[in-house]
Design an enzyme around this catalytic site. Structure first.
Site, PDB file in Angstrom:
ATOM      1  N   ASP A 206      15.146 -92.586  58.337  1.00 15.34           N
ATOM      2  CA  ASP A 206      13.996 -93.176  59.005  1.00 15.34           C
ATOM      3  C   ASP A 206      14.123 -94.708  59.015  1.00 15.34           C
ATOM      4  O   ASP A 206      14.542 -95.315  58.022  1.00 15.34           O
ATOM      5  CB  ASP A 206      12.728 -92.758  58.257  1.00 15.34           C
ATOM      6  CG  ASP A 206      11.459 -93.207  58.924  1.00 15.34           C
ATOM      7  OD1 ASP A 206      11.225 -92.796  60.068  1.00 15.34           O
ATOM      8  OD2 ASP A 206      10.695 -93.962  58.287  1.00 15.34           O
ATOM      9  N   GLU A 271      17.614 -93.136  62.786  1.00 14.92           N
ATOM     10  CA  GLU A 271      16.538 -93.528  63.681  1.00 14.92           C
ATOM     11  C   GLU A 271      16.629 -95.044  63.796  1.00 14.92           C
ATOM     12  O   GLU A 271      16.284 -95.769  62.874  1.00 14.92           O
ATOM     13  CB  GLU A 271      15.162 -93.145  63.142  1.00 14.92           C
ATOM     14  CG  GLU A 271      14.053 -93.514  64.128  1.00 14.92           C
ATOM     15  CD  GLU A 271      12.709 -93.815  63.476  1.00 14.92           C
ATOM     16  OE1 GLU A 271      11.689 -93.671  64.169  1.00 14.92           O
ATOM     17  OE2 GLU A 271      12.675 -94.232  62.304  1.00 14.92           O
TER      18      GLU A 271
END
Length: 550
Positions: A206, A271
């Site tokens: 993330d 990401e």
């Protein structure tokens, strides 16, 4: 399901199904999805034809940001289950031929994490505070150290009782870690090993573009018009104070060294909302294997724009010998079964909040485009990431009552942004029941009545359903789509068409306003249209898969 692909680089052509834990399947009736619920429904994903599941955070968390505010990276939140449940999920997935990718959140922790609680109790300048980003304020300490703004709205700094300020690039309950601290790196490497030892097959990192930050004195202000995520123009590439800094790549190499120590090989995906040419740097041979291609997700539904994005994406992936990735929806964006029907000039966030009312979109056009986009996505070489429910054609739920909205984006923006809950509404598994089969009781977000005919139960026996289209496409893709075969465009046809071949597969997508004839020397394998049988003419917003006639 038998996996016929090479094991050492399975991710290069994988179809990965994203599970948003809270909204997939609720086994115990508390309204939240959980790990046993996932385990019980894994057969659906295997039957769909996916190769892997990516599971969003299920760690202990106060849930201020749907689990992305992690209080303990090496345990399971009791609302989602136990470590034994995680082990059972991994075992069941592997028995079905599915790999398991888990979400890792390295940029920040929850403010309930033991480290941060220790930092709050410790004095300024203490070793406990050094793991996070604490700084003195300006104007005698009464103003934040910089003008940096949070992604979720408002200042990116919060003051603690002793007068110092801590950085939170997201919500105030998500304090940023200082990745220059060796203990932070060592602890996260231990977390990776913890889950690798339990059998996970890879990680999704993330905010991979946000860990490295410039804290040289004095800290730089950014001024008005601050951008979040996508760093383009303004001379910021690689030198923004906290997004997409060159320093982040040393951290990614450290992650890769950990995963490379395991056999069989594990995969890593970033990401990263860096600009596309910068994003390629994240997939150099000693860094992560893949990075999500958000440019494809945000490209307008026009042939010229899509072709340009596809060409550029393939070229940049080839520059680092990485496999490209393709994605249309995820838990952070308006579902493409609604988004693709919006006029090109309409921002999805603005659509959600127009005068407090949701302007109608053409649902038939939205469904046609979503089905055509699915065949386009799955025809492209590389890895495809599917978001739960897109195989059902689920649209966005834009009109959730504000009193049920939980996304911090909505609350931090004082209602100026609706937030992401409309794409997180729990899945419909059956036509009826208190939550359409999601669980034995009501779900944490209400489902619209329109979800009933889109349920797995309603679509499973219908050969013309979106679910059947995905099942057929994934079965064909397994033998037809190859990551290393060159993509060849076919010229001489309408410029409003996408028409390309990759290996034995030819894909045609009609983005014009007029019908178009399919090549007569090809066999029709699959079409996205809802007509009873494949036709030799594609209507507007339809796609077809073809193979060369013998």
């Amino acid at each position: 399901m038998t996996d016929t692909r090479p094991g050492d680089a399975w991710w290069r052509t994988a179809v990965v199904y994203q599970i948003y834990v809270r909204s997939f399947s609720d086994s115990d009736g508390d309204g939240l999805g959980d790990l046993p619920g996932i385990t019980a429904r894994l057969r659906h994903i295997a039957d769909l034809g996916a190769d892997a599941v990516w599971i969003t955070p299920f760690y202990p968390s106060p849930m201020h940001d749907g689990g992305y505010d992690v209080a303990d990276h090496r345990d399971v939140d009791p609302r989602f289950g136990t470590l034994d449940d995680a082990d059972a999920l991994i075992e069941r997935a592997h028995a079905l031929g599915l790999r398991v990718i888990t979400d890792i959140v390295p940029n920040h922790t929850s403010d309930q994490h033991g480290w941060f609680q220790e930092a709050l109790e410790a004095p300024s300048g203490s070793p406990a505070r050094a793991r996070y980003v604490f700084r003195d304020g300006r104007a005698d300490g009464t103003e934040p150290p910089t003008d940096w703004q949070s992604v979720f709205g408002g200042p990116a700094w919060r003051r603690v009782p002793d007068g110092q300020w801590y950085l939170h690039l997201f919500g105030p309950h998500q304090p940023d870690l200082d990745w220059s601290h060796p203990e932070v790196r060592e602890d996260f490497e231990a977390t990776l090993r913890f889950w690798l030892d339990r059998g996970v097959d890879g990680f999704r990192f993330d905010v991979a573009h946000g860990m490295a930050k410039d804290f040289s004195t004095p800290l730089r202000d950014l001024g008005p018009g601050q951008v979040h995520h996508r760093i383009v123009g303004d001379g910021w590439e690689g030198d923004h104070p906290f997004w997409d800094r060159d320093d982040v790549h040393a951290l990614l190499r450290g992650f890769r060294r950990v995963t490379d120590a395991y056999s069989p090989p594990r995969t890593t995906v970033a990401e990263s909302w860096a600009a596309l040419d910068r994003r390629a740097l994240y997939t150099r041979p000693d860094e992560l294997h893949q990075a999500f291609n958000f440019d494809f997700l945000t490209t307008p539904w026009r042939a010229d724009a899509l072709r340009a994005t596809i060409d550029r994406s393939l070229a940049l992936a080839a520059s680092t010998a990485a496999a490209p990735t393709w994605v249309l929806s995820n838990h952070d964006v308006v579902r493409h079964a609604s988004r693709l029907a919006l006029p090109a000039c309409v921002d999805p966030d603005d659509w959600l909040l127009t005068d407090g009312r949701i302007p109608a979109i053409d649902s038939d056009a939205a469904a046609r485009r979503a089905r055509a986009a699915a065949l386009l996505l799955l025809a492209l070489p590389g890895a495809a990431y599917l978001y739960q429910g897109e195989e059902l054609g689920l649209p966005e739920v834009p009109d959730l009552p504000t009193d049920v909205v939980q996304d911090p984006v909505h609350h931090r923006s004082a209602g100026r942004r609706k937030g992401r809950d409309g794409c997180r509404v729990p899945l419909p598994w059956t036509r009826g029941g208190p939550s359409l089969g999601f669980g034995p009781g009501p779900a944490w977000l209400p489902q619209p009545s329109s979800y009933s005919p889109l349920s797995v139960e309603a679509q499973s026996g219908d050969p013309r359903s979106t679910l059947s289209l995905y099942r057929k496409a994934l079965a064909l893709r397994r033998t037809l789509v190859h990551v290393d075969a060159p993509l060849q465009w076919h010229s001489g046809r309408d410029a409003a068409l996408l028409d390309f071949s990759i290996g034995p597969l030819r894909c045609v997508v009609n983005l014009s306003n007029e019908p178009t004839a399919l090549p007569a020397d090809h066999l029709i394998l699959l079409t996205s249209g809802l007509r009873a049988a494949p036709q030799e003419t594609l209507m507007r917003d339809e796609a077809a898969w073809l193979s060369k006639s013998e």
